[in-house]
Design an enzyme around this catalytic site. Structure first.
Site, short mmCIF file in Angstrom:
data_model
loop_
_atom_site.label_atom_id
_atom_site.label_comp_id
_atom_site.label_asym_id
_atom_site.label_seq_id
_atom_site.Cartn_x
_atom_site.Cartn_y
_atom_site.Cartn_z
N LYS A 1 -19.23 18.25 3.14
CA LYS A 1 -18.68 18.49 3.81
C LYS A 1 -18.42 17.52 4.75
O LYS A 1 -17.68 16.76 5.20
CB LYS A 1 -19.12 19.20 5.17
CG LYS A 1 -18.46 19.55 5.85
CD LYS A 1 -16.33 20.22 5.54
CE LYS A 1 -15.65 20.33 6.61
NZ LYS A 1 -13.92 20.89 6.46
N SER B 1 0.88 -1.09 0.44
CA SER B 1 0.08 -0.17 0.04
C SER B 1 0.73 1.27 0.21
O SER B 1 1.66 1.76 -1.35
CB SER B 1 -0.73 -0.06 0.72
OG SER B 1 -1.89 0.81 1.12
#
Length: 354
Positions: free
Chosen positions: A232, A180
């Site tokens: 948001k 990763s």
């Protein structure tokens, strides 16, 4: 047998009390550490060639007889004398001391946690090396990381890009894992060397979080979330996650994955990105077959071999530790040792039962 059982229980209680005391002291030390500003650090530089030579001398003193040792020392002195004579002649002719200056390898380390916490130390070490490294030199990064936060590993990768931008060869050695975010860093290398059973890949993005909304409703607890801006906040741990919010969150993950794939493809163009960007991991040899790495081997072999034709230096940037930090580290080690003793005593107590 009952005596031993009672004694074991008493010992467990004593160890428990000691652990509790150490935890309190450790907490106090940690609070003190948080309240201070970061102190300046310093570089720790060691020449690996000298360390290997010292080990060789120690083994030679035990293994070889005195006549063989004298012969070797005589030959070394002869070679050194010849080198000095050649350097003097070149200096007299107005030339450099050596016709072929030895290459230098600078060895850095990065042991990554989920936050890539070592990135600040890596940044300082790279900055120091880049002030002195030449084009013909090489920087070797011993990298171990299973990945973590995207932005943190993005910054760590940017630090390695500074090396490439300077035209200095970058080699990454992976002995255990570069997955990763760890592979996000590794793929910037000109050459990646992986141990046979090192884990490589995991080119994917993951996010998971629990949702307690039903539990809160069951206990008549309302959760209110106020935002300005449609996106948001998408999914939350305590509120009801709508299908639209989940779709937006998934889209964000896909966008991040696309950027990750572009990053790998840019620095490893030979890789079949669609075949490897599945989030899967491979052992070293399998990763070599998929062109995720360039060679199979350990960092030890690579550096020891390099010592034959280059000067190899390990470079670490370390923060100066205050008395409180040293106390905190001592407390932490004490807690770890106490925990090990506690588990050992409990294990022995179990073995004596019956």
């Amino acid at each position: 047998m009952e005596f031993f059982a009672d004694y074991g229980l008493f010992l467990l209680k004593a160890v428990t009390i000691m652990v509790a005391i150490l935890v309190v002291i450790g907490g106090i030390a940690s609070l003190t550490m948080r309240n201070r500003s970061d102190s300046e650090g310093e570089l720790d530089i060691k020449k690996l060639n000298d360390e290997l030579e010292d080990h060789q001398h120690q083994l030679r003193a035990v293994v070889c007889d005195k006549d063989a040792q004298k012969q070797l020392e005589k030959q070394q002195k002869k070679d050194e004398k010849a080198r000095r004579k050649a350097d003097k002649k070149r200096a007299k002719d107005g030339l450099e001391p050596s016709a072929d200056p030895r290459k230098r390898l600078y060895v850095l380390d990065f042991d990554g946690d989920i936050r890539a916490s070592d990135v600040e130390l890596l940044r300082e070490a790279i900055s120091a090396v880049l002030t002195f490294a030449r084009k013909e030199d090489e920087i070797v990064l011993r990298l171990e990381s299973g990945g973590g936060m995207v932005h943190s590993y993005g910054l760590a990768s940017s630090q390695l890009k500074r090396i490439r931008d300077r035209g200095i060869q970058l080699t990454v050695c992976v002995d255990e894992v570069a997955a990763s975010g760890g592979y996000m860093m590794a793929c910037l290398a000109d050459k990646i060397i992986a141990a046979p059973f090192a884990l490589i890949g995991s080119i994917g993005v993951m996010a998971q979080l629990p949702n307690f909304n039903r539990l809160l409703k069951k206990h008549d607890v309302d959760f209110e979330l106020f935002t300005a801006g449609e996106y948001k906040r998408t999914v939350t741990m305590f509120g009801h996650n709508t299908i639209k919010a989940k779709e937006k969150f998934q889209l964000d993950l896909e966008d991040t994955h696309a950027l990750f794939k572009q990053h790998v493809q840019h620095y490893r163009p030979r890789v079949d990105i669609e075949a490897v960007a599945t989030g899967d991991v491979w052992y070293g040899q399998q990763a070599l077959d998929r062109k995720l790495v360039d060679e199979i081997g350990t960092s030890d072999d690579y550096l020891i071999n390099a010592c034959e034709h280059a000067d190899v230096y390990t470079v670490k940037y370390e923060q100066r530790k205050t008395l409180q930090e040293k106390l905190g580290m001592a407390v932490q080690q004490g807690i770890e040792r106490a925990a090990v003793r506690l588990m050992t005593v409990a294990n022995r107590q179990t073995q004596t039962k019956g």
